[in-house]
Design a protein around this motif. Structure first.
Motif, short mmCIF file in Angstrom:
data_model
loop_
_atom_site.label_atom_id
_atom_site.label_comp_id
_atom_site.label_asym_id
_atom_site.label_seq_id
_atom_site.Cartn_x
_atom_site.Cartn_y
_atom_site.Cartn_z
N PHE A 7 11.70 71.54 26.70
CA PHE A 7 13.04 71.00 27.09
C PHE A 7 13.47 69.98 25.86
CE2 PHE A 7 15.70 67.37 28.51
CZ PHE A 7 16.68 67.79 29.37
N THR A 8 14.84 70.11 25.48
CA THR A 8 15.18 69.36 24.35
C THR A 8 16.37 68.51 25.04
OG1 THR A 8 14.99 70.95 22.85
CG2 THR A 8 16.76 69.32 22.17
N GLN A 9 16.47 67.25 25.00
CA GLN A 9 17.28 66.46 25.52
C GLN A 9 18.65 66.56 24.52
OE1 GLN A 9 15.98 62.30 25.17
NE2 GLN A 9 14.39 62.64 26.76
N HIS A 10 19.69 66.28 25.58
CA HIS A 10 21.15 66.30 25.08
C HIS A 10 21.28 64.92 24.19
CE1 HIS A 10 23.13 69.79 26.65
NE2 HIS A 10 22.20 69.82 27.68
N THR A 11 21.96 65.14 22.98
CA THR A 11 22.09 64.00 22.27
C THR A 11 23.56 63.24 22.85
OG1 THR A 11 23.00 65.24 20.32
CG2 THR A 11 20.74 64.49 20.31
N ILE A 12 23.91 62.14 22.00
CA ILE A 12 25.00 61.44 22.63
C ILE A 12 26.10 61.51 21.38
CG2 ILE A 12 25.81 59.41 23.35
CD1 ILE A 12 23.15 58.97 25.12
N SER A 13 27.12 61.48 21.55
CA SER A 13 28.32 61.68 20.46
C SER A 13 28.45 59.90 20.00
CB SER A 13 29.45 61.92 21.03
OG SER A 13 30.65 61.66 20.06
N ILE A 14 28.42 60.02 18.69
CA ILE A 14 28.74 58.64 18.04
C ILE A 14 30.01 57.68 18.38
CG2 ILE A 14 30.23 59.32 15.93
CD1 ILE A 14 26.86 57.14 15.78
N ALA A 15 30.92 58.72 19.28
CA ALA A 15 32.06 57.90 19.61
C ALA A 15 31.47 57.17 21.00
CB ALA A 15 32.80 59.18 20.37
N HIS A 16 30.65 57.18 21.44
CA HIS A 16 29.94 56.35 22.71
C HIS A 16 29.38 55.15 21.96
CE1 HIS A 16 30.39 58.87 25.97
NE2 HIS A 16 29.97 59.78 25.51
N VAL A 17 28.87 55.23 20.56
CA VAL A 17 28.27 53.96 19.84
C VAL A 17 29.52 52.95 19.52
CG1 VAL A 17 27.11 53.15 18.00
CG2 VAL A 17 26.40 55.28 19.16
N HIS A 18 30.62 53.75 18.98
CA HIS A 18 31.92 53.01 18.58
C HIS A 18 32.28 52.25 19.54
CE1 HIS A 18 32.34 54.49 14.24
NE2 HIS A 18 32.10 55.48 14.65
N ILE A 285 26.44 77.00 21.38
CA ILE A 285 25.12 76.71 22.27
C ILE A 285 23.78 76.66 21.39
CG2 ILE A 285 23.64 77.25 23.94
CD1 ILE A 285 26.09 78.46 25.54
N LYS A 286 23.79 77.78 20.59
CA LYS A 286 22.72 77.84 19.49
C LYS A 286 22.51 76.66 18.57
CE LYS A 286 23.49 82.16 18.15
NZ LYS A 286 22.96 83.32 17.46
N GLU A 287 23.80 76.47 17.76
CA GLU A 287 23.94 75.48 17.03
C GLU A 287 23.70 73.94 17.76
OE1 GLU A 287 24.25 75.85 13.27
OE2 GLU A 287 23.56 77.83 14.37
N GLY A 288 24.23 73.76 18.82
CA GLY A 288 24.09 72.48 19.59
C GLY A 288 22.70 72.16 19.90
N LEU A 289 21.85 73.27 20.24
CA LEU A 289 20.40 73.06 20.59
C LEU A 289 19.87 72.87 19.23
CD1 LEU A 289 18.13 73.39 22.55
CD2 LEU A 289 18.14 75.81 22.00
N ARG A 290 19.84 73.55 18.34
CA ARG A 290 19.05 73.17 16.95
C ARG A 290 19.56 71.97 16.44
NH1 ARG A 290 19.93 78.99 14.55
NH2 ARG A 290 17.74 79.77 14.23
N ARG A 291 20.77 71.31 16.59
CA ARG A 291 21.18 70.11 16.23
C ARG A 291 20.19 69.01 16.97
NH1 ARG A 291 26.46 69.05 18.72
NH2 ARG A 291 24.94 68.54 20.52
N ASP A 292 20.33 69.25 18.30
CA ASP A 292 19.58 68.16 19.18
C ASP A 292 18.17 68.29 19.15
OD1 ASP A 292 22.14 67.71 20.24
OD2 ASP A 292 21.85 68.55 22.21
N ALA A 293 17.68 69.37 18.75
CA ALA A 293 16.17 69.67 18.53
C ALA A 293 15.75 68.81 17.29
CB ALA A 293 15.74 71.19 18.71
N ALA A 294 16.56 69.18 16.05
CA ALA A 294 16.34 68.27 14.79
C ALA A 294 16.47 67.02 15.10
CB ALA A 294 17.47 68.76 13.74
N ILE A 308 9.61 70.31 10.12
CA ILE A 308 10.78 70.30 11.12
C ILE A 308 11.64 71.63 10.96
CG2 ILE A 308 13.22 69.32 11.81
CD1 ILE A 308 11.54 66.49 11.11
N ALA A 309 12.00 71.73 9.34
CA ALA A 309 12.56 73.14 9.24
C ALA A 309 12.15 74.26 9.48
CB ALA A 309 12.87 73.09 7.71
N GLU A 310 10.75 74.41 9.45
CA GLU A 310 9.98 75.44 10.10
C GLU A 310 10.11 75.65 11.71
OE1 GLU A 310 5.52 77.44 9.98
OE2 GLU A 310 5.84 75.68 9.07
N ARG A 311 10.08 74.62 12.26
CA ARG A 311 10.03 74.55 13.83
C ARG A 311 11.46 74.91 14.21
NH1 ARG A 311 6.43 70.27 16.91
NH2 ARG A 311 4.50 70.31 15.41
N LEU A 312 12.40 74.71 13.37
CA LEU A 312 13.65 74.96 13.89
C LEU A 312 14.28 76.58 13.23
CD1 LEU A 312 15.54 71.85 13.05
CD2 LEU A 312 15.03 72.76 15.38
#
Length: 343
Positions: A7-18, A285-294, A308-312
């Protein structure tokens, strides 16, 4: 709280931090120090594409709470006393049904909140939980409202140990456009309002019994509010089902849309239509998953950037680093440095 295997957790937009930092900035608090304690690079604030992990955001909330002595992080003109959430949860356990528990919790918050009025109204078979402002709505107060109803939804779902299917969401117009993923996260249509915020459910869900106990509350509070940020997002959507399939293919060649369709017993045309209904595309979806996994892997100091690069699925570390900067606007090394250097 660690993610389960596969499972890869969804990440949170920086807008929420702002937005959550608005109260601290208004009170001239050391924002850079708070970010450092949360493991968030200040460089991320300069890129609207940046994302943070659920745990980073939760640490930031904890730092704001402690520094400002306010459970709504300085977003309202009047602070919300420390201990309000814990006491509210204990009061809600006294409700026999979800409706009774929500009535107890909202009455508790009406006594404490001077700038907002939370209510639960049932009409024509629909239950409407809302939080209305007593004072003019600015960005900070609107974000406080948004967060209040989001956490109220997570808490309601926890009390009955199931995700409540929402009929609709309301957000103040001043913040609705900044968080277009709100409807996606909770799988409900979003309506903009002049100042109020809330959500709607079928009133019959209010008759569900409260199944949580004092023992369960102790464990729940250990992980709050991180366990409320994404725990009850819709997991049966086509997007989420595709993410779960793709998670097992990150290190190799990604399956085609046709391959995914066969696994889900759908034709490619049906799959495209379902994704279109959810406002998503397969490539995204693919790019979002790779980003969150990274981002997940970068929080693990034992992994090198080449690993990390290899795992992705990247053949070279440099290719991964370029992709990560394209996804988030910052280099992976800079992101990792802030995370590992946190106090």
């Amino acid at each position: 709280m660690a993610a389960p295997p596969g499972f890869t957790q969804h990440t949170i937009s920086i807008a929420h931090v702002h937005r959550v930092l608005l109260g601290a900035r208004r009170r001239a608090v050391d924002v850079d120090g708070l970010l450092a304690c949360a493991g968030i690079s200040s460089a991320l604030l300069g890129s609207p594409l940046s994302r943070v992990t659920r745990d980073q955001y939760a640490r930031l909330l904890a730092g704001l709470r402690h520094t400002l002595r306010d459970e709504l992080w300085g977003l309202c003109p009047t602070p919300l006393p420390l201990g309000s959430f814990t006491l509210g949860c204990r009061l809600m356990l006294g409700g026999r049904t979800l409706g009774g528990a929500l009535a107890l919790g909202l009455r508790h918050y009406r006594l404490l909140l001077r700038d907002l009025v939370p209510r639960l109204v049932v009409q024509d078979g629909v239950a409407h939980l809302s939080v209305a402002p007593r004072v003019p709505v600015d960005l900070a107060l609107a974000y406080a409202q948004r967060t209040f109803i989001f956490f109220a939804y997570g808490l309601a779902s926890w009390l009955v140990a199931r995700r409540l299917p929402l009929l609709g969401l309301e957000y103040p117009a001043v913040v609705a456009a900044e968080f277009p993923d709100a409807g996606e996260v909770l799988r409900a249509p979003v309506r903009e309002t002049p100042g109020g915020a809330g959500w709607y459910v079928d009133a019959r869900w209010l008759e569900l019994p409260v199944v949580q106990t004092e023992e369960g509350l102790t464990e729940f509070l250990l992980h709050a509010p991180a366990n409320l940020l994404v725990r009850y997002r819709e997991s049966s959507s086509i997007t989420e089902r595709i993410r779960r399939i793709l998670r097992g293919h990150l290190a190799g060649e990604m399956p085609s849309l046709e391959d995914i369709g066969r696994e889900l017993a759908m034709t490619p045309q049906t799959l495209r239509r379902r994704l279109h209904e959810e406002g998503r595309g397969y490539r995204g979806i693919k790019e979002g998953l790779r980003r969150d996994a990274a981002i997940e892997y970068l929080a693990r100091p034992e992994l090198t950037l080449p690993e990390i690069a290899e795992r992705l699925g990247f053949s070279e570390s440099s290719t991964f680093q370029r992709a990560f900067k394209q996804w988030t606007g910052v280099a992976p090394g800079e992101y990792r440095q802030a995370y590992i250097a946190r106090p």
